[in-house]
Enzyme design. Structure first.
Site, PDB file in Angstrom:
ATOM      1  N   SER A   1       0.469  -1.260   0.328  1.00  0.00           N
ATOM      2  CA  SER A   1      -0.096   0.153   0.076  1.00  0.00           C
ATOM      3  C   SER A   1       1.093   1.038   0.284  1.00  0.00           C
ATOM      4  O   SER A   1       2.143   0.853  -0.631  1.00  0.00           O
ATOM      5  CB  SER A   1      -1.176   0.215   1.615  1.00  0.00           C
ATOM      6  OG  SER A   1      -1.762   0.940   1.278  1.00  0.00           O
TER       7      SER A   1
ATOM      8  N   ASP B   1      -8.536  -6.348  -4.599  1.00  0.00           N
ATOM      9  CA  ASP B   1      -7.977  -5.586  -4.359  1.00  0.00           C
ATOM     10  C   ASP B   1      -8.552  -4.475  -5.119  1.00  0.00           C
ATOM     11  O   ASP B   1      -8.441  -4.475  -6.162  1.00  0.00           O
ATOM     12  CB  ASP B   1      -6.604  -5.037  -4.501  1.00  0.00           C
ATOM     13  CG  ASP B   1      -5.955  -3.789  -3.617  1.00  0.00           C
ATOM     14  OD1 ASP B   1      -6.664  -3.002  -3.389  1.00  0.00           O
ATOM     15  OD2 ASP B   1      -4.861  -4.131  -3.284  1.00  0.00           O
TER      16      ASP B   1
ATOM     17  N   HIS C   1      -7.937  -5.053  -0.280  1.00  0.00           N
ATOM     18  CA  HIS C   1      -6.412  -4.479   0.191  1.00  0.00           C
ATOM     19  C   HIS C   1      -6.067  -5.109   0.788  1.00  0.00           C
ATOM     20  O   HIS C   1      -4.425  -5.340   1.174  1.00  0.00           O
ATOM     21  CB  HIS C   1      -6.737  -2.745  -0.552  1.00  0.00           C
ATOM     22  CG  HIS C   1      -5.509  -2.052   0.281  1.00  0.00           C
ATOM     23  ND1 HIS C   1      -4.774  -2.449  -1.348  1.00  0.00           N
ATOM     24  CD2 HIS C   1      -5.273  -0.998   1.305  1.00  0.00           C
ATOM     25  CE1 HIS C   1      -3.494  -1.319   0.071  1.00  0.00           C
ATOM     26  NE2 HIS C   1      -4.127  -1.376   0.462  1.00  0.00           N
TER      27      HIS C   1
END
Lengths: 390, 207
Positions: free
Chosen positions: A164, A330, A363
């Site tokens: 991320s 995601d 995610h």
């Protein structure tokens, strides 16, 4: 992110770790930020696991995401309720093996877990910075990490790894200091936030700034903007999951009741979950840090008017190898964004591997136990370690 | 990590013997990475693989190879001209939608292209159709008509005509016959289009 951290099922752990601090950029030698502002002194909170070998060639730098900290794995005390946020991946014999590697994880600049950020004391006023804290970028976070790595006497890092916003730092490390990293693993990451990702961040920021307690960032002596921060966190949690994950985890199930309450209590489990996550978050996180870090992530862009900042042909001694990983469900950092990264790397003839892992958990998948991810990282690191030793 | 050559599929052994040491190689549809692994260990090759299946890609990366998950048609177009010394398309041609477009694109990113495919002109196939009247099923093409990934069937002769029409230069051509374990085989010089189970072709640019 730490709501996933739990004791290792097999009891394997790196054991007790200690949070350490490194301070630099003492005035008048403040760090010059990308915005041109000066910041100093800067303290970085960091933890190290495993042993640095004699030629300092086994260092791995792990970069955390929005709400993470330096506590990547292990425990501060034997009786701790939870280990560090990536204990499933980092430890003896795990994907990132602390028997073999020297693992470093530091809290990012602008955060509130020991590293200098808006809740730190501003030397000029002897009060917390609040909104006097200068805007920091992903590049500034990385420049601060570089100071720490220099301080530890490491010239070349075996691998920089992060998911991320941590993945953005991985990419920024390569852009800034390619000769210092033998390999890089951006997980569930992107060359830039999409409008969708920026939109969610903006709604979260507005929620904080609309809280009367926020008071233009100056709230450290009174009540904190807890409601705003809790809602911001709730929004975040929606984006970290997926339709499928939420269907499996909550569906339309009710929380501790058989029928609707016909008022605005948390009837549904999903409501209760979000409220719980929001409330829990305000105990450990600073609202201003949330604002600064999400803005830094929105500003991040690997592209420039001259093309991808990944293009580094002219530089010598660069042989960084990449492992890019995305997850099917995601939708915050979708696979097409990782593939975009891979495309740019291929155009520049970088050595890159890419795998899209089938996972339902959105995610957040990179933080959850995943044998495929562990073995991918393990195999890739083994290769880099072996290549550098020979 | 070591893979002895004679454990590999026989067509891959022949392909490996064509690769000059130290080359830069792209292996399309690289599977579990047997060829790449061998080339890396024994020919000091810098290799990249492209593979569709997540499980196989993961296996490759776990064994220390550089492999990208994706569709070969899409993935190839990202590379610059002449990025590779060799591009290998082994036993995949029969599954490709637009073979001439793909091979053209391979000849752009690679200096040389190696193609291998099952020879549909093998005598057992001819006899199956002649005597049984049903679509042939062989060890090399072991599928029913309704579940085969092999959307094209071609013979060695077909490929030669195809190369000529598309102006692909055939630099080398070998017809092989593999035995039961696939890792053993021999090269067929006499009546290859009738007797070979696989064809392996080295293509180059220009005349």
């Amino acid at each position: 992110m730490s709501e996933y951290a739990s004791h290792d099922k097999n009891g394997v752990s790196v054991g007790v770790v200690e949070k350490k601090f490194f301070t630099f950029a003492e005035p008048p030698n403040e760090m010059v930020l990308e915005s041109g502002a000066r910041l100093g002194p800067i303290t970085i909170a960091y933890e190290t696991l495993g042993e640095l070998n004699a030629d300092k060639s086994n260092a791995i730098l792990i970069l955390h995401a929005l709400s993470g900290d330096s506590h990547v794995a292990g425990y501060y005390n034997e009786g701790d309720e939870k280990p560090g946020w990536w204990d499933i991946m980092v430890g003896p014999g795990k994907g990132i093996d602390t028997n073999k590697y020297f693992v470093i994880c530091s809290n990012i600049l602008g955060s509130c877990m020991g590293t200098t950020g808006p809740s730190s004391i501003y030397p000029k006023t002897c009060k917390p910075y609040g909104f006097d804290f200068p805007m920091v970028t992903i590049g500034d976070m990385v420049a601060a990490q570089k100071e720490l790595i220099d301080h530890l006497g490491i010239n070349k890092i075996l691998s920089v790894i992060g998911g991320s916003i941590g993945g953005m730092q991985v990419l920024e490390w390569f852009v800034k200091y390619p000769e210092m990293i033998a390999s890089a693993i951006p997980l569930a990451s992107s060359a830039r936030h999409s409008a969708l990702a920026i939109a969610f961040n903006e709604v979260a920021r507005q929620s904080i700034m609309a809280d009367p307690n926020w008071n233009n960032g100056d709230y450290y002596s009174g009540s904190k903007p807890d409601l705003g921060l809790a809602v911001a966190r709730m929004i975040g949690h929606i984006t970290y999951l997926s339709d499928e994950a939420m269907r499996q985890k909550f569906g339309r199930r009710l929380q501790d009741k058989k029928d609707f309450s016909f008022n605005f209590d948390a009837d549904f489990q999903v409501e209760s979950y979000l409220r719980y996550q929001g409330t829990k978050f305000v105990d450990r996180f600073d609202a201003n840090s949330f604002l600064f870090i999400t803005k830094a992530a929105d500003y991040f862009d690997l592209g420039s008017s001259k093309g991808s900042r990944l293009a580094i042909e002219s530089r010598e001694n660069v042989d960084t190898k990449f492992l890019v990983v995305s997850f099917t469900s995601d939708w915050l950092y979708p696979t097409y964004q990782s593939k975009g990264l891979v495309k740019a790397m291929k155009k520049n003839s970088f050595d890159v591997s890419f795998c899209e892992i089938e996972a339902d958990w959105g995610h957040d998948a990179f933080l959850l136990p995943n044998n495929r991810l562990s073995s991918l990282i393990k195999g890739f690191l083994d290769r880099i370690y072996y290549e550098r030793a020979n | 990590m070591n893979a002895p050559i004679n454990d590999m599929r026989f067509d891959l052994q022949v392909i490996a013997s064509w690769i000059k040491p130290g080359s830069i190689v792209l292996d399309l549809g690289c599977g579990e990475g047997d060829l790449l692994s061998f080339l890396q260990e024994n020919r000091q090759v810098t290799g990249t693989g492209i593979e569709k299946s997540e499980a196989k890609v993961a296996q490759c990366i776990e064994r220390g190879l550089s492999v990208l998950q994706g569709d070969i048609n899409e993935e190839v177009s990202d590379y610059r001209e002449d990025t590779f010394d060799y591009v290998i398309l082994s036993q995949t041609l029969q599954q490709v939608y637009a073979p001439s477009v793909l091979i053209q694109s391979l000849l752009r990113v690679g200096k040389k292209v190696i193609v291998s495919f099952p020879n549909f002109g093998h005598w057992t196939i001819r006899l199956q159709l002649l005597f049984h009247g049903d679509a042939p099923i062989t060890k090399e093409l072991p599928f029913q008509w309704y579940n085969t990934p092999n959307i094209r069937v071609l013979t060695l002769k077909d490929f030669r005509n195809f190369a000529q029409e598309n102006r692909f230069t055939i630099l080398k051509e070998v017809a092989i016959n593999t035995h039961h374990h696939e890792s053993k085989g021999n090269i067929i010089n006499f009546l290859p289009n009738l007797r070979a189970t696989y064809g392996i072709i080295l293509l180059g640019k220009g005349e």
